[in-house]
Design a protein around this motif. Structure first.
Motif, PDB file in Angstrom:
ATOM      1  N   ASP A   1       0.862  -1.179   0.000  1.00 31.54           N
ATOM      2  CA  ASP A   1       0.000   0.000   0.000  1.00 31.54           C
ATOM      3  C   ASP A   1       0.900   1.231   0.000  1.00 31.54           C
ATOM      4  OD1 ASP A   1      -1.835   2.022   0.337  1.00 31.54           O
ATOM      5  OD2 ASP A   1      -2.900   1.036   1.980  1.00 31.54           O
ATOM      6  N   GLU A   2       0.897   1.969  -1.103  1.00 30.66           N
ATOM      7  CA  GLU A   2       1.765   3.140  -1.237  1.00 30.66           C
ATOM      8  C   GLU A   2       1.209   4.363  -0.538  1.00 30.66           C
ATOM      9  OE1 GLU A   2       2.633   3.681  -5.356  1.00 30.66           O
ATOM     10  OE2 GLU A   2       3.301   1.612  -5.592  1.00 30.66           O
ATOM     11  N   THR A   3      -0.070   4.316  -0.114  1.00 27.33           N
ATOM     12  CA  THR A   3      -0.683   5.482   0.514  1.00 27.33           C
ATOM     13  C   THR A   3      -0.441   5.532   2.013  1.00 27.33           C
ATOM     14  OG1 THR A   3      -2.786   4.323   0.867  1.00 27.33           O
ATOM     15  CG2 THR A   3      -2.501   5.502  -1.228  1.00 27.33           C
TER      16      THR A   3
ATOM     17  N   THR B   1       3.760  -0.043   9.240  1.00 26.84           N
ATOM     18  CA  THR B   1       2.648   0.145  10.170  1.00 26.84           C
ATOM     19  C   THR B   1       1.701  -1.040  10.072  1.00 26.84           C
ATOM     20  OG1 THR B   1       1.393   1.432   8.548  1.00 26.84           O
ATOM     21  CG2 THR B   1       2.744   2.662  10.107  1.00 26.84           C
ATOM     22  N   ILE B   2       0.911  -1.227  11.106  1.00 25.97           N
ATOM     23  CA  ILE B   2      -0.030  -2.349  11.171  1.00 25.97           C
ATOM     24  C   ILE B   2      -1.265  -2.007  10.360  1.00 25.97           C
ATOM     25  CG2 ILE B   2      -1.490  -3.710  12.708  1.00 25.97           C
ATOM     26  CD1 ILE B   2       0.669  -3.302  14.857  1.00 25.97           C
ATOM     27  N   ALA B   3      -1.597  -2.885   9.417  1.00 26.14           N
ATOM     28  CA  ALA B   3      -2.785  -2.680   8.594  1.00 26.14           C
ATOM     29  C   ALA B   3      -4.001  -3.351   9.220  1.00 26.14           C
ATOM     30  CB  ALA B   3      -2.559  -3.242   7.194  1.00 26.14           C
ATOM     31  N   ASP B   4      -3.821  -4.558   9.726  1.00 22.02           N
ATOM     32  CA  ASP B   4      -4.937  -5.325  10.263  1.00 22.02           C
ATOM     33  C   ASP B   4      -4.426  -6.236  11.379  1.00 22.02           C
ATOM     34  OD1 ASP B   4      -7.570  -6.202  10.441  1.00 22.02           O
ATOM     35  OD2 ASP B   4      -7.264  -7.815   8.986  1.00 22.02           O
TER      36      ASP B   4
ATOM     37  N   ILE C   1       2.081  -3.178   6.571  1.00 23.01           N
ATOM     38  CA  ILE C   1       2.103  -2.462   5.295  1.00 23.01           C
ATOM     39  C   ILE C   1       3.528  -2.409   4.760  1.00 23.01           C
ATOM     40  CG2 ILE C   1       1.741  -0.226   4.184  1.00 23.01           C
ATOM     41  CD1 ILE C   1      -0.594   0.158   6.150  1.00 23.01           C
ATOM     42  N   ARG C   2       3.621  -2.670   3.467  1.00 17.31           N
ATOM     43  CA  ARG C   2       4.910  -2.592   2.772  1.00 17.31           C
ATOM     44  C   ARG C   2       4.714  -1.715   1.548  1.00 17.31           C
ATOM     45  NH1 ARG C   2       7.371  -7.729  -0.150  1.00 17.31           N
ATOM     46  NH2 ARG C   2       6.443  -6.754  -1.952  1.00 17.31           N
ATOM     47  N   ASN C   3       5.571  -0.727   1.373  1.00 19.84           N
ATOM     48  CA  ASN C   3       5.521   0.140   0.200  1.00 19.84           C
ATOM     49  C   ASN C   3       6.470  -0.408  -0.847  1.00 19.84           C
ATOM     50  OD1 ASN C   3       3.738   1.833   1.456  1.00 19.84           O
ATOM     51  ND2 ASN C   3       5.274   3.316   2.046  1.00 19.84           N
TER      52      ASN C   3
ATOM     53  N   ASN D   1      11.936  -0.876  -3.451  1.00 24.88           N
ATOM     54  CA  ASN D   1      12.807  -0.679  -4.608  1.00 24.88           C
ATOM     55  C   ASN D   1      13.909   0.325  -4.299  1.00 24.88           C
ATOM     56  OD1 ASN D   1      11.365  -2.519  -6.139  1.00 24.88           O
ATOM     57  ND2 ASN D   1      10.031  -0.947  -7.031  1.00 24.88           N
ATOM     58  N   ASN D   2      13.566   1.418  -3.610  1.00 24.00           N
ATOM     59  CA  ASN D   2      14.565   2.417  -3.245  1.00 24.00           C
ATOM     60  C   ASN D   2      15.618   1.819  -2.311  1.00 24.00           C
ATOM     61  OD1 ASN D   2      13.281   4.350  -4.766  1.00 24.00           O
ATOM     62  ND2 ASN D   2      12.174   5.241  -3.031  1.00 24.00           N
TER      63      ASN D   2
END
Length: 167
Positions: free
Chosen positions: A103-105, A110-113, A134-136, A141-142
């Motif tokens: 999730d890029e937003t 952070t904990i999503a669920d 959550i993983r962006n 990639n960066n």
């Protein structure tokens, strides 16, 4: 002076003994409550699953909600606290990552669920929370690109120092 010194040592020994007994009593309390609550947690989890799968218009819904609320109040009354909330930062001391969601937003890490809530009592983890993190993709990639840049840079530096040693 000698008797006074002996009396002071005896008094200090008594105070130390009382403190040690109080600490042992506290540790025993924490252990007993932790064991009891760890046996109670699957029941609380089942109530949470039942509530999440029940339609709101079901006549049993309010009763199940009341039972679940009573169980949570019982657990909290003993000083036990939950260790996870959606949106908080992942901490491996308190959380166990079961899976990741891209999730890029949202902020990375952070904990999503929450799959299964975690609990602690006076700094002792009764059960770590099982969570989705959550993983962006862009951040990953960066990080990989930065790692590759560092690897190339360290190879260049090691080649330069090898030449200095051989010459």
């Amino acid at each position: 002076d000698q008797y006074k010194n002996i009396a002071q040592r005896a008094q200090a020994d008594l105070i130390n003994y009382k403190n040690r007994v109080a600490e042992e009593r506290e540790a025993t309390y924490v252990m007993i409550v932790s064991r009891f609550v760890s046996n109670l947690l699957p029941i609380i989890d089942n109530f949470n699953r039942a509530i999440s799968s029940m339609p709101d218009d079901n006549s049993w819904y309010q009763g199940v909600i009341m039972i679940e609320k009573s169980l949570n109040e019982l657990v909290e009354s003993e000083g036990i606290s939950q260790t996870a909330k959606p949106g908080m930062d992942f901490d491996p001391k308190y959380h166990e990552a079961i899976m990741t969601i891209e999730d890029e937003t949202k902020n990375e890490g952070t904990i999503a669920d929450i799959i299964a809530q975690g609990y602690e009592l006076k700094g002792r983890i009764i059960r770590p929370a099982q969570v989705t993190v959550i993983r962006n993709v862009n951040n990953v990639n960066n990080v990989n690109n930065e790692k590759e840049d560092i690897d190339v840079e360290s190879q260049n530096n090691s080649s330069e120092t090898e030449g200095d040693n051989n010459g």
